[in-house]
Design an enzyme around this catalytic site. Structure first.
Site, mmCIF file in Angstrom:
data_model
loop_
_atom_site.group_PDB
_atom_site.id
_atom_site.type_symbol
_atom_site.label_atom_id
_atom_site.label_comp_id
_atom_site.label_asym_id
_atom_site.label_seq_id
_atom_site.Cartn_x
_atom_site.Cartn_y
_atom_site.Cartn_z
ATOM 1 C CE1 TYR A 1 -26.769 33.685 28.096
ATOM 2 C CE2 TYR A 1 -24.959 32.275 27.962
ATOM 3 C CZ TYR A 1 -25.602 33.353 27.650
ATOM 4 O OH TYR A 1 -25.205 33.842 26.554
ATOM 5 C CD GLU B 1 -18.944 38.562 -9.972
ATOM 6 O OE1 GLU B 1 -19.708 37.956 -10.658
ATOM 7 O OE2 GLU B 1 -17.639 38.734 -10.254
ATOM 8 C CB THR C 1 -25.270 37.216 27.521
ATOM 9 O OG1 THR C 1 -25.772 36.414 26.578
ATOM 10 C CG2 THR C 1 -24.318 36.589 28.391
ATOM 11 C CB THR D 1 -23.055 39.380 21.972
ATOM 12 O OG1 THR D 1 -23.687 38.073 22.390
ATOM 13 C CG2 THR D 1 -22.277 39.967 23.558
ATOM 14 C CG ASP D 2 -27.538 36.706 19.886
ATOM 15 O OD1 ASP D 2 -26.281 36.294 19.870
ATOM 16 O OD2 ASP D 2 -28.438 35.915 20.189
ATOM 17 C CE LYS E 1 -22.135 36.267 19.308
ATOM 18 N NZ LYS E 1 -23.336 35.982 20.433
#
Length: 362
Positions: A59, A319, A45, A125-126, A198
């Protein structure tokens, strides 16, 4: 007979002294050489463009080259001697293991050069947090490496890319960042690669280190550090990718209500060498999935219990009976970062106890 110096002359002399001091300070500052920072551009981006000035979603990413990014922030020239390289031009959802190996090798080559003081990597950013952590484990230098992105394209009214890039270069050029591991500069904040994530699909404050905390801030053209990671990184890791052309296949299988073993069995059949199980809660294993996980481990597939929660320690033998099952727990790493560490661990060993040690070390 000594005559007193008139007050107006004393004031003038004091003013002259102050001016000379200011000029000397300015000259000294001007004479100090600026750090050499290389910007490696990968797309995202921060290199994107929208149809209008109000387009902040929908975009097109990865359309602007590195030279245009640098030209858009002329203030960079005041804080560093900057040059750029276009390594990739992709949206970061397309980042692959092969991209990581190429990028890491280039970073190590550059940092070995005496005329490179720091590196900034512009990135979508992903998957920025994943690339940052991969580099944190394989970069072999104490020199600063800073990843930076943007949540809005450069064509938007409120574009965050330019100030993020400025801050990233400022950080990479600083002595304060030396030896801190790979860093992320976003939204006037400094984060460590291991723990940042993120947290929002579109807002500029998306990158956070929710519980363990960010490392510092930017203010007044200066980075300020308040914390540092205690986990080993960069020059102190045991991983060497210099001769690697590929990484072992490690996949993530997600836990949820009414989960079935279909996805798990598929990745095992596809040749996975390791599986990150992103379990519910504290990495819990559903009764429908546990037999397939157990069978996969007996076939030699490494199993790491992680948690889809995203925060907290996954308790060993909590667990699940990890000792009996011969499973590994991810400690505080989220599933996507646990995958990275397991891939690198498998380049060194297939011993589950050794791999567990690595998860508690890095």
């Amino acid at each position: 007979m000594t005559h007193p110096i008139p007050a107006r002359f004393l004031k003038a002399m004091l003013a002259c002294a102050m001016l000379l001091s200011a000029y000397a300070g300015a000259a000294e500052k001007a004479a100090a050489p600026l750090a050499h920072v290389t910007i490696l551009a990968t797309g995202g981006t921060i290199a994107g463009s929208g149809a209008t000035s109000t387009t902040t979603v929908g975009y097109t990413a990865a359309t602007v080259g590195v030279e245009r990014l640098i030209q858009a922030v002329p203030e960079l020239a005041k804080v560093a001697q900057v040059k750029g390289e276009q390594v990739f031009q992709i949206a970061s959802e397309n980042m692959s293991n092969e991209h990581w190996l190429t990028l890491a090798k280039r970073v190590n080559v550059l940092l070995a050069q005496p005329d490179v003081d720091g590196i900034v990597i512009t990135h979508g950013t992903d998957t920025l947090e994943e690339t940052a952590y991969f580099l944190d484990l394989v970069v072999k230098s104490k020199k600063p490496v800073v990843l930076v992105g943007a949540m809005r394209p450069g064509t938007a009214l409120s574009a965050d890319g330019p100030i993020n890039l400025y801050n990233a270069v400022l950080l990479a050029a600083s002595q304060e960042a030396v030896g801190k591991g790979v860093l992320v500069a976003m939204n006037d904040q400094i984060h460590g690669a291991r723990d940042v994530t993120k947290t929002n699909t579109s807002t500029p404050d998306s990158f956070k280190t929710p519980e363990l905390g960010m490392l510092g801030y930017f203010q007044g053209n200066k980075p300020y550090f308040y914390h540092a990671s205690t986990r080993k990184h960069t020059v102190d890791t045991e991983f060497d990718i210099s001769k690697l052309d590929a990484l072992p296949q490690v996949d993530i299988v997600y836990g949820y209500a009414n989960v079935s073993p279909v996805a798990l069995n598929a990745v095992v059949a596809a040749g996975a060498k390791g599986i990150i199980h992103a379990g519910v809660g504290d990495g819990s294993l559903a009764s429908k999935v546990l037999p397939s996980l157990t069978a996969a481990r007996k076939q030699g597939v490494l199993i790491v219990r992680s948690a889809r929660v995203g925060q907290g320690i996954v308790a060993r033998n909590g667990e699940a009976n990890d000792d009996e099952l011969d499973f590994v727990v991810s400690d505080t790493l989220n599933p996507q970062k646990a995958r990275i560490l397991l891939m690198l661990a498998l380049t060194k060993t297939s011993d589950s106890k050794e791999i567990q040690r690595m998860f508690y070390t890095y």
